[in-house]
Design a protein around this motif. Sequence first.
Motif, PDB file in Angstrom:
ATOM      1  N   GLU A  82     -18.834 106.285 -51.330  1.00  0.00           N
ATOM      2  CA  GLU A  82     -18.474 106.123 -49.919  1.00  0.00           C
ATOM      3  C   GLU A  82     -18.885 107.355 -49.121  1.00  0.00           C
ATOM      4  O   GLU A  82     -19.407 107.249 -48.013  1.00  0.00           O
ATOM      5  CB  GLU A  82     -16.966 105.879 -49.785  1.00  0.00           C
ATOM      6  N   LEU A  83     -18.666 108.547 -49.691  1.00  0.00           N
ATOM      7  CA  LEU A  83     -19.052 109.780 -49.012  1.00  0.00           C
ATOM      8  C   LEU A  83     -20.571 109.841 -48.838  1.00  0.00           C
ATOM      9  O   LEU A  83     -21.060 110.178 -47.759  1.00  0.00           O
ATOM     10  CB  LEU A  83     -18.557 110.989 -49.803  1.00  0.00           C
ATOM     11  N   ALA A  84     -21.311 109.496 -49.879  1.00  0.00           N
ATOM     12  CA  ALA A  84     -22.778 109.521 -49.789  1.00  0.00           C
ATOM     13  C   ALA A  84     -23.263 108.567 -48.708  1.00  0.00           C
ATOM     14  O   ALA A  84     -24.132 108.915 -47.900  1.00  0.00           O
ATOM     15  CB  ALA A  84     -23.391 109.146 -51.135  1.00  0.00           C
ATOM     16  N   ARG A  85     -22.696 107.373 -48.668  1.00  0.00           N
ATOM     17  CA  ARG A  85     -23.087 106.391 -47.647  1.00  0.00           C
ATOM     18  C   ARG A  85     -22.763 106.918 -46.248  1.00  0.00           C
ATOM     19  O   ARG A  85     -23.559 106.785 -45.323  1.00  0.00           O
ATOM     20  CB  ARG A  85     -22.367 105.068 -47.920  1.00  0.00           C
ATOM     21  N   MET A  86     -21.601 107.558 -46.104  1.00  0.00           N
ATOM     22  CA  MET A  86     -21.205 108.086 -44.805  1.00  0.00           C
ATOM     23  C   MET A  86     -22.149 109.201 -44.356  1.00  0.00           C
ATOM     24  O   MET A  86     -22.536 109.276 -43.181  1.00  0.00           O
ATOM     25  CB  MET A  86     -19.759 108.593 -44.865  1.00  0.00           C
ATOM     26  N   VAL A  87     -22.545 110.076 -45.282  1.00  0.00           N
ATOM     27  CA  VAL A  87     -23.471 111.171 -44.946  1.00  0.00           C
ATOM     28  C   VAL A  87     -24.811 110.594 -44.484  1.00  0.00           C
ATOM     29  O   VAL A  87     -25.364 111.004 -43.465  1.00  0.00           O
ATOM     30  CB  VAL A  87     -23.663 112.125 -46.142  1.00  0.00           C
TER      31      VAL A  87
END
Length: 196
Positions: A82-87
């Motif tokens: 989720e963090l990677a997608r948000m970045v």
Amino acid sequence: MTSAGGLGDLIRDPDEAIRRMDEWAAGFARKAERYAAAQQETERLRLTAASPDGTVRVTVGADGVVSDLVFGSKTRTMPPEELARMVLDTMRRAQSGITQRVAEVMTENLGEEDQETRGLLLGNLSSRFPDLDAPEDSADEPGEPEPPATPPPPPARPAPPAGGPATPPPPSAPPAPQPPRRPGGVDPDEQDNNPW
């Protein structure tokens, strides 16, 4: 001199030739200064975007390279995917403004000069960093390939002439390949009948 200035006129009047070359050189120098100023201002451009909840903030330069990345405290409890997608989403949002900002810098420094060069540069930028707010054509959405084109049916065979020989039938399909024989020449179907 009565003509607008051909090569013959310049040869006859060397002072006029020198004056025109000086004007050309001065104009070229002014143009080079404007381009240098546009380049410097473009290199200083920074575009920042934040995720909708403010957890991630990304800053990019005019070349699209990330120059700053800030995480909020909520990132400690987020799943890595989720963090990677948000970045990545936030980075793309920051990059999506590059073309417009570079166009503004060019207009401020160059006016309407060199529209063809500007069009090529801005076209390249917009293909690398598309505007995420622009309406998308449904056929161009990422992840959805266009359906393959259906080949046209083969042309119909012409009818044989009246009283003439009939068209020969198409050749039959080649026979199916036989299964390979085992070493020693034993056929797999015959193996049960062979005591050895």
